[in-house]
Design an enzyme around this catalytic site. Structure first.
Site, PDB file in Angstrom:
ATOM      1  N   HIS A 264     -11.046  -3.025   4.744  1.00 23.74           N
ATOM      2  CA  HIS A 264     -10.628  -2.891   3.349  1.00 23.74           C
ATOM      3  C   HIS A 264     -10.494  -4.246   2.657  1.00 23.74           C
ATOM      4  CE1 HIS A 264      -5.969  -2.793   4.299  1.00 23.74           C
ATOM      5  NE2 HIS A 264      -6.362  -4.025   4.062  1.00 23.74           N
TER       6      HIS A 264
ATOM      7  N   ASN B  94      -9.758  -2.381   9.039  1.00 28.04           N
ATOM      8  CA  ASN B  94     -10.703  -1.288   8.779  1.00 28.04           C
ATOM      9  C   ASN B  94     -11.742  -1.684   7.718  1.00 28.04           C
ATOM     10  OD1 ASN B  94      -9.190  -1.338   6.465  1.00 28.04           O
ATOM     11  ND2 ASN B  94      -8.691   0.846   6.444  1.00 28.04           N
TER      12      ASN B  94
ATOM     13  N   GLU C  69      -9.800   1.145   0.358  1.00 26.21           N
ATOM     14  CA  GLU C  69      -9.961   1.622   1.729  1.00 26.21           C
ATOM     15  C   GLU C  69     -11.369   2.200   1.917  1.00 26.21           C
ATOM     16  OE1 GLU C  69      -7.717   0.850   3.774  1.00 26.21           O
ATOM     17  OE2 GLU C  69      -5.686   1.099   2.974  1.00 26.21           O
TER      18      GLU C  69
ATOM     19  N   ASP D 283      -3.514  -7.200  -5.443  1.00 28.69           N
ATOM     20  CA  ASP D 283      -2.909  -5.878  -5.260  1.00 28.69           C
ATOM     21  C   ASP D 283      -1.392  -5.967  -5.158  1.00 28.69           C
ATOM     22  OD1 ASP D 283      -2.796  -7.044  -2.732  1.00 28.69           O
ATOM     23  OD2 ASP D 283      -4.005  -5.524  -1.745  1.00 28.69           O
TER      24      ASP D 283
END
Ligand code: GLP
Length: 249
Positions: free
Chosen positions: A143, A141, A148, A70
């Site tokens: 991800h 979280n 997400e 990413d």
């Protein structure tokens, strides 16, 4: 389906050292191995050990192909916070990788060119024969990359919105500047296409995400998509493994 393999080390350094040694063996057997590569705090010790193996023990990474997971968008490649610069400074140059064989999504493409850039990234991965070994970190979280909670499990490389918690965690590194709201990321479908996957997670703040990812498949925890992949290894320190059921830890 083969259950995920869990490797639990006393600390991040021990895990990173063991994994770097394993990577060196794999690359010795297959010098043109295609890796999927993460950024962030998690892979720092791994990359430092790969640099050390190159400088002190002659490890040759020069024919390895790499596709990064990413990049922030928009983001200049030479910005101190860009993942492109992180890779160049922490791995590609000091460990002797060939920059011509390393790819990272560009944070510099214009908005109307992003879709074509993402499609070209997928085509380049396919032309390389796919990612043989995808190395990942995990967000608090759950991800993966910038996929997400709620991200599609068949998603390909795309422009994604960052979760507020992801932006909040990045804020310290950005000092007073605004953290980008979006990033270009391999999709979960791209990640699931890899031949094998190693997820690294170190520290107590990752323990809950690790436990959720290994509990049951749920779109609320993107990393739980890896339960559908037949060859996944979780490389943890004791703190990140602390919330796993006793059978694991
Ligand atoms: C970041 C990146 C991910 C990374 C994750 C964990 O936001 N987009 O690719 O794996 O969050 O980061 P860290 O290793 O710094 O905890």
């Amino acid at each position: 389906m083969r259950p995920p393999e869990l490797l639990i080390y006393p600390d991040a350094q021990a895990g990173a050292t063991a994994f770097a040694t394993e990577l060196r063996l794999r690359v010795a057997a297959d010098p043109e191995l295609t890796l999927g590569l993460p950024t962030g705090g998690t892979p720092r010790a791994l990359y430092a050990e790969m640099v050390r193996l190159h400088r002190e023990e002659g490890a040759d990474w020069s024919r390895v192909r790499g596709f990064n997971l990413d990049e922030y968008w928009p983001m200049a490649a030479d910005d101190p916070q860009s993942f492109a610069r992180f890779m160049r400074e922490r791995l590609i140059e000091p460990a002797g990788f060939d920059p011509g064989r390393m790819r990272i999504p560009s944070g510099e493409v214009a908005e109307d060119a992003v879709a074509a850039h993402c499609a070209a990234y997928e085509e380049e991965i396919a032309a390389a024969g796919g990612v043989a070994l995808q190395i990942l970190g995990i967000g608090v979280n759950g991800h993966l990359g910038f996929n997400e909670p709620g991200a599609a499990w068949d998603g390909r490389t795309h422009l994604a919105a960052l979760a507020p918690s992801t932006r909040a965690r990045a804020q310290a590194a950005f000092a007073g500047r605004e953290v980008p709201h979006r990033g270009i990321t391999m999709g979960l479908g791209t990640i699931l296409d890899a031949g094998s996957v190693v997820v690294m997670a170190f520290g107590a703040d990752k323990a809950e995400a690790v436990a959720r990812a290994l509990a049951e498949p749920s779109p609320a925890c993107p990393a739980s998509c890896l339960l559908q992949h037949p060859r996944v290894t979780w490389l943890l320190d004791r703190a990140a493994a602390a919330e796993l059921p006793d059978a694991h830890a």
